[in-house]
Design a protein around this motif. Structure first.
Motif, PDB file in Angstrom:
ATOM      1  N   ASN A  17      29.493  39.458  40.534  1.00  0.00           N
ATOM      2  CA  ASN A  17      30.717  39.642  41.293  1.00  0.00           C
ATOM      3  C   ASN A  17      31.580  38.395  41.395  1.00  0.00           C
ATOM      4  O   ASN A  17      32.562  38.461  42.105  1.00  0.00           O
ATOM      5  N   LEU A  18      31.435  37.407  40.511  1.00  0.00           N
ATOM      6  CA  LEU A  18      32.179  36.214  40.467  1.00  0.00           C
ATOM      7  C   LEU A  18      33.768  36.539  39.668  1.00  0.00           C
ATOM      8  O   LEU A  18      34.714  35.581  40.160  1.00  0.00           O
ATOM      9  N   PRO A  19      33.708  37.001  38.648  1.00  0.00           N
ATOM     10  CA  PRO A  19      35.185  37.392  38.227  1.00  0.00           C
ATOM     11  C   PRO A  19      36.201  37.798  39.285  1.00  0.00           C
ATOM     12  O   PRO A  19      36.023  38.207  40.247  1.00  0.00           O
ATOM     13  N   GLU A  20      37.222  37.027  38.922  1.00  0.00           N
ATOM     14  CA  GLU A  20      38.744  37.237  39.918  1.00  0.00           C
ATOM     15  C   GLU A  20      39.014  38.716  40.058  1.00  0.00           C
ATOM     16  O   GLU A  20      38.809  39.537  39.370  1.00  0.00           O
ATOM     17  N   VAL A  21      39.251  39.178  41.122  1.00  0.00           N
ATOM     18  CA  VAL A  21      39.674  40.313  41.464  1.00  0.00           C
ATOM     19  C   VAL A  21      41.230  40.521  41.350  1.00  0.00           C
ATOM     20  O   VAL A  21      42.100  39.490  42.100  1.00  0.00           O
ATOM     21  N   ASP A  22      41.696  41.361  40.490  1.00  0.00           N
ATOM     22  CA  ASP A  22      43.107  41.289  40.278  1.00  0.00           C
ATOM     23  C   ASP A  22      43.790  42.247  41.166  1.00  0.00           C
ATOM     24  O   ASP A  22      43.370  42.562  42.342  1.00  0.00           O
ATOM     25  N   LYS A  23      45.348  42.461  41.064  1.00  0.00           N
ATOM     26  CA  LYS A  23      46.062  42.688  41.974  1.00  0.00           C
ATOM     27  C   LYS A  23      45.946  44.428  42.156  1.00  0.00           C
ATOM     28  O   LYS A  23      46.002  45.126  43.148  1.00  0.00           O
ATOM     29  N   TYR A  24      44.877  44.820  41.138  1.00  0.00           N
ATOM     30  CA  TYR A  24      44.817  46.487  41.391  1.00  0.00           C
ATOM     31  C   TYR A  24      43.133  46.559  42.116  1.00  0.00           C
ATOM     32  O   TYR A  24      42.561  47.846  41.992  1.00  0.00           O
ATOM     33  N   ASN A  25      42.996  45.391  42.742  1.00  0.00           N
ATOM     34  CA  ASN A  25      41.694  45.268  43.278  1.00  0.00           C
ATOM     35  C   ASN A  25      40.407  45.627  42.310  1.00  0.00           C
ATOM     36  O   ASN A  25      39.257  46.506  42.817  1.00  0.00           O
ATOM     37  N   THR A  26      40.395  45.453  41.064  1.00  0.00           N
ATOM     38  CA  THR A  26      39.246  45.509  39.958  1.00  0.00           C
ATOM     39  C   THR A  26      38.921  44.113  39.603  1.00  0.00           C
ATOM     40  O   THR A  26      39.845  43.160  39.463  1.00  0.00           O
ATOM     41  N   GLN A  27      37.756  44.192  38.830  1.00  0.00           N
ATOM     42  CA  GLN A  27      37.437  42.988  38.111  1.00  0.00           C
ATOM     43  C   GLN A  27      37.204  43.476  36.645  1.00  0.00           C
ATOM     44  O   GLN A  27      36.247  44.349  36.444  1.00  0.00           O
ATOM     45  N   SER A  28      38.026  42.871  35.770  1.00  0.00           N
ATOM     46  CA  SER A  28      38.277  43.782  34.385  1.00  0.00           C
ATOM     47  C   SER A  28      36.732  43.602  33.608  1.00  0.00           C
ATOM     48  O   SER A  28      36.429  44.612  32.867  1.00  0.00           O
ATOM     49  N   ALA A  29      36.274  42.387  33.817  1.00  0.00           N
ATOM     50  CA  ALA A  29      34.852  42.248  33.049  1.00  0.00           C
ATOM     51  C   ALA A  29      33.799  43.191  33.496  1.00  0.00           C
ATOM     52  O   ALA A  29      33.144  43.844  32.714  1.00  0.00           O
ATOM     53  N   ILE A  30      33.828  43.582  34.600  1.00  0.00           N
ATOM     54  CA  ILE A  30      32.621  44.305  35.302  1.00  0.00           C
ATOM     55  C   ILE A  30      32.813  45.716  34.988  1.00  0.00           C
ATOM     56  O   ILE A  30      32.326  46.766  34.772  1.00  0.00           O
ATOM     57  N   ALA A  31      34.311  45.958  34.975  1.00  0.00           N
ATOM     58  CA  ALA A  31      34.915  47.463  34.656  1.00  0.00           C
ATOM     59  C   ALA A  31      34.612  47.728  33.152  1.00  0.00           C
ATOM     60  O   ALA A  31      34.051  48.817  32.997  1.00  0.00           O
ATOM     61  N   LEU A  32      34.229  46.738  32.363  1.00  0.00           N
ATOM     62  CA  LEU A  32      33.796  47.132  30.931  1.00  0.00           C
ATOM     63  C   LEU A  32      32.362  47.627  31.185  1.00  0.00           C
ATOM     64  O   LEU A  32      31.795  48.387  30.147  1.00  0.00           O
ATOM     65  N   VAL A  33      31.661  46.808  31.844  1.00  0.00           N
ATOM     66  CA  VAL A  33      30.261  47.051  31.887  1.00  0.00           C
ATOM     67  C   VAL A  33      30.014  48.580  32.563  1.00  0.00           C
ATOM     68  O   VAL A  33      29.213  49.521  32.199  1.00  0.00           O
ATOM     69  N   ARG A  34      30.786  48.779  33.352  1.00  0.00           N
ATOM     70  CA  ARG A  34      31.127  50.550  34.183  1.00  0.00           C
ATOM     71  C   ARG A  34      31.215  51.428  33.199  1.00  0.00           C
ATOM     72  O   ARG A  34      30.682  52.464  33.007  1.00  0.00           O
ATOM     73  N   GLN A  35      32.473  51.112  32.036  1.00  0.00           N
ATOM     74  CA  GLN A  35      32.558  51.902  31.129  1.00  0.00           C
ATOM     75  C   GLN A  35      31.394  52.306  30.094  1.00  0.00           C
ATOM     76  O   GLN A  35      30.903  53.370  29.705  1.00  0.00           O
ATOM     77  N   HIS A  36      30.905  51.333  29.861  1.00  0.00           N
ATOM     78  CA  HIS A  36      29.544  51.331  28.932  1.00  0.00           C
ATOM     79  C   HIS A  36      28.290  52.367  29.512  1.00  0.00           C
ATOM     80  O   HIS A  36      27.799  52.968  28.995  1.00  0.00           O
ATOM     81  N   LEU A  37      28.264  51.868  30.809  1.00  0.00           N
ATOM     82  CA  LEU A  37      27.115  52.590  31.626  1.00  0.00           C
ATOM     83  C   LEU A  37      27.518  54.148  31.743  1.00  0.00           C
ATOM     84  O   LEU A  37      26.712  55.036  31.636  1.00  0.00           O
ATOM     85  N   ASP A  38      29.007  54.399  32.012  1.00  0.00           N
ATOM     86  CA  ASP A  38      29.376  55.815  32.257  1.00  0.00           C
ATOM     87  C   ASP A  38      29.408  56.357  31.016  1.00  0.00           C
ATOM     88  O   ASP A  38      29.079  57.547  30.996  1.00  0.00           O
ATOM     89  N   TYR A  39      29.867  55.794  29.899  1.00  0.00           N
ATOM     90  CA  TYR A  39      30.202  56.868  28.579  1.00  0.00           C
ATOM     91  C   TYR A  39      29.441  56.322  27.285  1.00  0.00           C
ATOM     92  O   TYR A  39      29.628  56.925  26.182  1.00  0.00           O
ATOM     93  N   SER A  40      28.446  55.042  27.548  1.00  0.00           N
ATOM     94  CA  SER A  40      27.822  54.663  26.300  1.00  0.00           C
ATOM     95  C   SER A  40      28.828  54.179  24.989  1.00  0.00           C
ATOM     96  O   SER A  40      28.444  54.422  23.844  1.00  0.00           O
ATOM     97  N   HIS A  41      30.163  53.839  25.425  1.00  0.00           N
ATOM     98  CA  HIS A  41      30.985  53.376  24.475  1.00  0.00           C
ATOM     99  C   HIS A  41      32.120  52.201  25.031  1.00  0.00           C
ATOM    100  O   HIS A  41      32.109  52.370  26.458  1.00  0.00           O
ATOM    101  N   TRP A  42      32.821  51.885  24.156  1.00  0.00           N
ATOM    102  CA  TRP A  42      33.787  50.829  24.646  1.00  0.00           C
ATOM    103  C   TRP A  42      34.898  51.145  23.533  1.00  0.00           C
ATOM    104  O   TRP A  42      34.656  51.790  22.624  1.00  0.00           O
ATOM    105  N   TYR A  43      36.029  50.626  23.554  1.00  0.00           N
ATOM    106  CA  TYR A  43      36.985  50.593  22.717  1.00  0.00           C
ATOM    107  C   TYR A  43      37.254  49.224  22.018  1.00  0.00           C
ATOM    108  O   TYR A  43      37.175  48.151  22.538  1.00  0.00           O
ATOM    109  N   ASP A  44      37.409  49.453  20.531  1.00  0.00           N
ATOM    110  CA  ASP A  44      37.753  48.085  19.863  1.00  0.00           C
ATOM    111  C   ASP A  44      39.182  47.624  20.124  1.00  0.00           C
ATOM    112  O   ASP A  44      40.242  48.420  20.313  1.00  0.00           O
TER     113      ASP A  44
END
Length: 301
Positions: A190-217
């Motif tokens: 939970n340490l990464p900075e919270v951006d103006k959209y109230n999200t943390q991009s680093a852990i959003a990447l983890v969430r995408q991987h757990l949701d869909y088993s992929h990410w984008y190049d």
């Protein structure tokens, strides 16, 4: 049939206790929510009797006898002897009732490929517990990568750390080397900075991987399917963001890790002190004083 039904109900009760109560802890004002939950459970659900001593979280269900036993009787409670000449203190996890219960569930969930999160304040031993789990992994079945996040961690930086140990398998599919599974340990989730959209991009990447088993190049903007990976994580709710995105949180089984009890502290410190005194040939009279020295130090601090 009745016997089997009772065994199933007993197992269900034990699992339900941990499913609903694993994230409970003692609050800053001294309220022990685990004890409150334990008292409520015993008063509400009386079909399956739990031992009356301590809380419902202090017992392990022995599968053969179908009886509740203290965690000291469980396979997760592995007594250790500390040798100060051969070991580092940081490499030793001294088992206590609290650590045995969390270790048991972590190992079970890891075998199932389910994400696990340990949540607690600094000094409760979250990182040590997970490192203990990683050390016991069979290298032919699991490999691990530890990633420490901080305030400046971004999705780009995390992506580089996650992709580094992976290999291309077929087409756009990637995974860990050989037939092993990758276990990512993400510390301070939970340490990464919270951006103006109230999200943390680093852990959003983890969430995408757990949701869909992929990410984008990032360069080609094509999908990379990433398989045979799972996550364990630790976070301190008193630092960084107080909450992580619930779309990420929902994937994890969360365990609250509290400060050790007085009995557990004595067990931990005495294991290390006894190992030091015995392996450095201190006189027996001094070795016999170890518990009193620890109690005095704890009282002083």
């Amino acid at each position: 049939v009745t016997s089997n039904a009772f065994k199933l109900e007993t197992a269900f009760v034990w699992c339900a206790i941990w499913a609903f109560g694993s994230a409970l802890t003692i609050t800053d004002d001294g309220t022990d929510h685990r004890k409150s939950f334990s008292d409520w459970w015993r008063n509400t659900f009386k079909q399956v009797r739990m031992p009356t001593r301590d809380t419902v979280f202090d017992y392990w269900l022995e599968p053969q006898s179908n009886k509740f036993e203290p965690w000291k009787a469980s396979p997760a409670f592995r007594a250790v002897e500390f040798n100060s000449k051969l070991m580092k203190m940081s490499d030793v996890t001294v088992p206590t009732t609290e650590t045995a219960s969390i270790t048991f569930w972590m190992e079970a969930l890891t075998r199932l490929g389910a994400p696990v999160m340990l949540c607690g304040s600094s000094g409760t031993g979250k990182t040590q517990l997970i490192n203990g789990l990683l050390r016991k992994l069979n290298p032919e079945e699991h490999v691990s990568t530890t990633i420490n996040l901080n305030f400046y961690s971004s999705a780009v930086a995390l992506l580089g750390a996650i992709e580094a140990p992976l290999q291309k398998r077929t087409g756009s599919t990637f995974g860990p080397p050989g037939s092993a599974k990758m276990l990512y340990f993400i510390d301070d989730l939970n340490l990464p900075e919270v951006d103006k959209y109230n999200t943390q991009s680093a852990i959003a990447l983890v969430r995408q991987h757990l949701d869909y088993s992929h990410w984008y190049d990032p360069q080609k903007l094509t999908i990379k399917t990433v398989v045979d990976c799972q996550y364990v994580s630790a976070m301190n709710p008193t630092a960084g963001s107080f909450f992580v995105n619930p779309r990420l949180q929902r994937h994890f089984t969360t365990f609250a890790v509290s400060m050790p009890s007085a009995t557990s502290l004595l067990t931990i410190y005495q294991t290390f002190l006894d190992g030091h005194l015995n392996n450095n040939s201190f006189a027996g009279a001094i070795c016999n004083l170890s518990s009193q020295m620890i109690k005095g130090a704890l009282a002083l601090h």
